[in-house]
Design a protein around this motif. Structure first.
Motif, PDB file in Angstrom:
ATOM      1  N   VAL A 168       0.825  -1.264   0.087  1.00  0.00           N
ATOM      2  CA  VAL A 168      -0.087   0.036   0.011  1.00  0.00           C
ATOM      3  C   VAL A 168       0.764   1.269  -0.121  1.00  0.00           C
ATOM      4  CG1 VAL A 168      -1.855   1.379   1.379  1.00  0.00           C
ATOM      5  CG2 VAL A 168      -1.846  -1.186   1.007  1.00  0.00           C
ATOM      6  N   THR A 169       1.754   1.078   0.653  1.00  0.00           N
ATOM      7  CA  THR A 169       3.000   2.217   0.936  1.00  0.00           C
ATOM      8  C   THR A 169       3.585   2.608  -0.666  1.00  0.00           C
ATOM      9  OG1 THR A 169       3.801   1.819   2.947  1.00  0.00           O
ATOM     10  CG2 THR A 169       5.363   3.240   1.378  1.00  0.00           C
ATOM     11  N   ALA A 170       3.786   1.768  -1.621  1.00  0.00           N
ATOM     12  CA  ALA A 170       4.035   1.782  -2.799  1.00  0.00           C
ATOM     13  C   ALA A 170       2.978   2.123  -3.568  1.00  0.00           C
ATOM     14  CB  ALA A 170       4.612   0.462  -3.405  1.00  0.00           C
ATOM     15  N   PHE A 171       1.811   1.641  -3.526  1.00  0.00           N
ATOM     16  CA  PHE A 171       0.553   1.624  -4.351  1.00  0.00           C
ATOM     17  C   PHE A 171       0.024   3.052  -4.125  1.00  0.00           C
ATOM     18  CE2 PHE A 171      -3.496   0.613  -6.154  1.00  0.00           C
ATOM     19  CZ  PHE A 171      -3.206   0.016  -7.112  1.00  0.00           C
ATOM     20  N   THR A 172      -0.136   3.587  -3.046  1.00  0.00           N
ATOM     21  CA  THR A 172      -0.881   4.763  -2.631  1.00  0.00           C
ATOM     22  C   THR A 172      -0.104   6.105  -2.311  1.00  0.00           C
ATOM     23  OG1 THR A 172      -1.798   4.325  -0.703  1.00  0.00           O
ATOM     24  CG2 THR A 172      -3.093   3.841  -2.542  1.00  0.00           C
ATOM     25  N   GLY A 173       0.948   5.547  -1.402  1.00  0.00           N
ATOM     26  CA  GLY A 173       1.578   6.450  -0.865  1.00  0.00           C
ATOM     27  C   GLY A 173       2.712   7.102  -1.890  1.00  0.00           C
ATOM     28  N   SER A 174       3.303   6.237  -2.594  1.00  0.00           N
ATOM     29  CA  SER A 174       4.183   6.642  -3.674  1.00  0.00           C
ATOM     30  C   SER A 174       3.443   6.784  -5.065  1.00  0.00           C
ATOM     31  CB  SER A 174       5.231   5.679  -3.943  1.00  0.00           C
ATOM     32  OG  SER A 174       5.925   4.934  -2.899  1.00  0.00           O
ATOM     33  N   GLY A 175       2.440   6.629  -5.215  1.00  0.00           N
ATOM     34  CA  GLY A 175       1.625   6.452  -6.327  1.00  0.00           C
ATOM     35  C   GLY A 175       1.523   7.914  -6.663  1.00  0.00           C
ATOM     36  N   PRO A 176       1.104   9.097  -6.006  1.00  0.00           N
ATOM     37  CA  PRO A 176       1.043  10.347  -6.821  1.00  0.00           C
ATOM     38  C   PRO A 176       2.288  10.748  -7.624  1.00  0.00           C
ATOM     39  CG  PRO A 176       0.064  10.437  -4.816  1.00  0.00           C
ATOM     40  CD  PRO A 176       0.696   9.232  -4.689  1.00  0.00           C
ATOM     41  N   ALA A 177       3.445  10.418  -7.000  1.00  0.00           N
ATOM     42  CA  ALA A 177       4.588  10.524  -7.742  1.00  0.00           C
ATOM     43  C   ALA A 177       4.799   9.790  -8.826  1.00  0.00           C
ATOM     44  CB  ALA A 177       5.850  10.437  -6.904  1.00  0.00           C
ATOM     45  N   PHE A 178       4.172   8.689  -9.125  1.00  0.00           N
ATOM     46  CA  PHE A 178       4.240   7.962 -10.198  1.00  0.00           C
ATOM     47  C   PHE A 178       3.334   8.561 -11.349  1.00  0.00           C
ATOM     48  CE2 PHE A 178       5.065   4.078  -7.245  1.00  0.00           C
ATOM     49  CZ  PHE A 178       6.449   4.375  -7.173  1.00  0.00           C
ATOM     50  N   VAL A 179       2.149   9.269 -10.799  1.00  0.00           N
ATOM     51  CA  VAL A 179       1.275   9.902 -11.601  1.00  0.00           C
ATOM     52  C   VAL A 179       1.838  10.990 -12.375  1.00  0.00           C
ATOM     53  CG1 VAL A 179      -1.078  10.846 -11.857  1.00  0.00           C
ATOM     54  CG2 VAL A 179      -0.821   8.443 -10.704  1.00  0.00           C
ATOM     55  N   PHE A 180       2.335  11.789 -11.383  1.00  0.00           N
ATOM     56  CA  PHE A 180       3.097  13.046 -11.740  1.00  0.00           C
ATOM     57  C   PHE A 180       4.072  12.951 -12.962  1.00  0.00           C
ATOM     58  CE2 PHE A 180       2.269  14.583  -7.313  1.00  0.00           C
ATOM     59  CZ  PHE A 180       1.130  14.826  -7.480  1.00  0.00           C
ATOM     60  N   ARG A 181       4.885  11.623 -12.855  1.00  0.00           N
ATOM     61  CA  ARG A 181       6.065  11.488 -13.884  1.00  0.00           C
ATOM     62  C   ARG A 181       5.351  10.952 -15.026  1.00  0.00           C
ATOM     63  NH1 ARG A 181      10.292  13.175 -12.871  1.00  0.00           N
ATOM     64  NH2 ARG A 181      11.555  11.671 -11.535  1.00  0.00           N
ATOM     65  N   LEU A 182       4.298  10.198 -14.964  1.00  0.00           N
ATOM     66  CA  LEU A 182       3.277  10.076 -15.990  1.00  0.00           C
ATOM     67  C   LEU A 182       3.036  11.223 -16.888  1.00  0.00           C
ATOM     68  CD1 LEU A 182       1.413   6.984 -14.849  1.00  0.00           C
ATOM     69  CD2 LEU A 182       3.304   6.819 -16.677  1.00  0.00           C
ATOM     70  N   ILE A 183       2.174  12.102 -16.063  1.00  0.00           N
ATOM     71  CA  ILE A 183       1.948  13.454 -16.521  1.00  0.00           C
ATOM     72  C   ILE A 183       2.921  14.138 -17.344  1.00  0.00           C
ATOM     73  CG2 ILE A 183       0.976  15.775 -16.174  1.00  0.00           C
ATOM     74  CD1 ILE A 183      -0.652  14.123 -14.045  1.00  0.00           C
ATOM     75  N   GLU A 184       3.979  14.334 -16.545  1.00  0.00           N
ATOM     76  CA  GLU A 184       5.379  14.857 -17.093  1.00  0.00           C
ATOM     77  C   GLU A 184       6.071  14.292 -18.408  1.00  0.00           C
ATOM     78  OE1 GLU A 184       9.355  16.434 -14.754  1.00  0.00           O
ATOM     79  OE2 GLU A 184       9.136  14.143 -14.897  1.00  0.00           O
ATOM     80  N   ALA A 185       5.977  12.873 -18.576  1.00  0.00           N
ATOM     81  CA  ALA A 185       6.247  12.317 -19.918  1.00  0.00           C
ATOM     82  C   ALA A 185       5.406  12.526 -20.762  1.00  0.00           C
ATOM     83  CB  ALA A 185       6.136  10.789 -19.497  1.00  0.00           C
ATOM     84  N   TYR A 186       3.821  12.516 -20.395  1.00  0.00           N
ATOM     85  CA  TYR A 186       2.941  12.824 -21.767  1.00  0.00           C
ATOM     86  C   TYR A 186       3.101  14.164 -22.161  1.00  0.00           C
ATOM     87  CZ  TYR A 186      -1.712  12.020 -23.515  1.00  0.00           C
ATOM     88  OH  TYR A 186      -2.861  11.997 -24.265  1.00  0.00           O
ATOM     89  N   ALA A 187       3.356  15.019 -21.142  1.00  0.00           N
ATOM     90  CA  ALA A 187       3.505  16.621 -21.693  1.00  0.00           C
ATOM     91  C   ALA A 187       4.793  16.589 -22.534  1.00  0.00           C
ATOM     92  CB  ALA A 187       3.622  17.611 -20.640  1.00  0.00           C
ATOM     93  N   ALA A 188       5.759  15.759 -22.271  1.00  0.00           N
ATOM     94  CA  ALA A 188       7.150  16.062 -22.681  1.00  0.00           C
ATOM     95  C   ALA A 188       6.876  15.422 -24.237  1.00  0.00           C
ATOM     96  CB  ALA A 188       8.229  15.279 -22.294  1.00  0.00           C
ATOM     97  N   ALA A 189       5.925  14.100 -24.504  1.00  0.00           N
ATOM     98  CA  ALA A 189       5.713  13.852 -25.539  1.00  0.00           C
ATOM     99  C   ALA A 189       5.126  14.642 -26.706  1.00  0.00           C
ATOM    100  CB  ALA A 189       4.878  12.473 -25.627  1.00  0.00           C
ATOM    101  N   GLY A 190       3.833  15.572 -26.087  1.00  0.00           N
ATOM    102  CA  GLY A 190       3.322  16.289 -26.799  1.00  0.00           C
ATOM    103  C   GLY A 190       4.243  17.367 -27.349  1.00  0.00           C
ATOM    104  N   GLU A 191       5.415  18.016 -26.259  1.00  0.00           N
ATOM    105  CA  GLU A 191       6.054  19.089 -26.779  1.00  0.00           C
ATOM    106  C   GLU A 191       7.114  18.396 -27.890  1.00  0.00           C
ATOM    107  OE1 GLU A 191       9.647  21.901 -24.549  1.00  0.00           O
ATOM    108  OE2 GLU A 191       8.508  20.149 -23.475  1.00  0.00           O
ATOM    109  N   ARG A 192       7.584  17.168 -27.881  1.00  0.00           N
ATOM    110  CA  ARG A 192       8.352  16.674 -28.784  1.00  0.00           C
ATOM    111  C   ARG A 192       7.694  16.546 -30.281  1.00  0.00           C
ATOM    112  NH1 ARG A 192      10.677  11.367 -25.535  1.00  0.00           N
ATOM    113  NH2 ARG A 192      11.997  12.403 -24.014  1.00  0.00           N
TER     114      ARG A 192
END
Length: 275
Positions: A168-192
């Motif tokens: 659960v620590t990994a899934f929900t505690g760390s989860g927001p960071a993983f989502v932020f990284r996904l959004i960051e990657a999605y935005a970077a792809a759009g920029e490319r």
């Protein structure tokens, strides 16, 4: 929001007030928690108006000490040091812990005088009351009072025990960071592919935010909503065909969660002095 913590009784001590504990405290204050009921022990945390702030547990004790609720929010590796100093002062208190990898059994062994041991796993969205908090307890825990304290942070998920808390620590505690990284990657792809950096990030943030809000409010499964967006032979399906190749996305996320979970177990060993 309703000041549901205006009726909270007792004194609350935060041992460590970094990003997560600080986010929780700030939300509790919005929910009506009286600053005069709170004390912080953390040599590095920024002062907060009206809240007693001490650089060490010794300073807190010299000022009179005493707390009915104590939340551990320092680094797990500091557990032994903190327990040696704090242990004699927890008698009759609810001991809350947001420490990764530190089990209820560890807490009971380190702080046998506490009335109850409560392991809670929030995430950073607690700052705006949109978090999710898993909770497991042992001893003479006042579960209703614990639930009332956690309610302003967002959804509360009681667990029968803390055996799954590393995941659960990994899934929900760390989860927001993983989502932020996904959004960051999605935005970077759009920029490319030609969007401006600002537009890409705005569009990515709104797309992820709208999609998760729709999922939460619809009561439907993610796959059902996928079929409402995608049509056979269309643009969405072309992208999904890349995402779905050989189950690579699910495999990647499994590896991400496994690494975070296993690190939690390593931190537990360090907290016990076994690492």
């Amino acid at each position: 929001m309703t000041k549901i913590l205006e009726t909270f009784s007792g004194r609350l001590l935060l041992v460590g007030c970094g990003n997560m504990a600080g986010a929780m405290l700030d939300r509790w204050r919005v929910a009506g928690l009286d600053a005069a009921q709170v004390a912080i022990v953390d040599p590095f945390a920024a002062p907060r108006d009206g809240i007693a702030h001490y650089g060490s547990l010794g300073d807190w004790q010299a000022a009179g000490g005493g707390a009915d609720w104590i939340m551990l929010g320092m680094k797990p590796q500091q557990l032994g040091e903190v327990a040696a100093e704090l242990g004699p002062h927890v008698a009759g208190a609810h001991l809350l812990s947001i420490l990764a990898g530190v089990s209820l059994a560890d807490l009971a062994a380190r702080f046998p005088g506490a009335k109850a041991h409560v392991r809670i796993l929030p995430n950073l969205a607690a700052r705006i009351g949109a978090g999710v908090t898993a909770v497991a307890s042992s001893g003479e825990s006042d579960d209703r009072a614990v639930a009332a304290l956690l309610q302003p942070l967002g959804d509360v998920v009681p667990l029968a025990d803390d055996s799954s808390m590393d995941l659960v620590t990994a899934f929900t505690g760390s989860g927001p960071a993983f989502v932020f990284r996904l959004i960051e990657a999605y935005a970077a792809a759009g920029e490319r592919l030609g969007l401006s950096a600002d537009d890409a990030l705005k569009l990515a943030t709104a797309t992820f935010g709208g999609a998760t809000a729709l999922l939460a409010g619809s009561g439907e499964k993610p796959g059902a909503l996928v079929t409402q967006v995608a049509s056979k032979g269309g643009t969405t399906q072309a992208g999904l065909d890349v995402l779905d190749v050989d189950g690579q996305l699910a495999a990647l996320m499994t590896n991400v969660l496994r690494a975070a979970r296993d690190r939690g177990r390593e931190l537990a060993d360090l907290a016990r002095g076994e690492g």
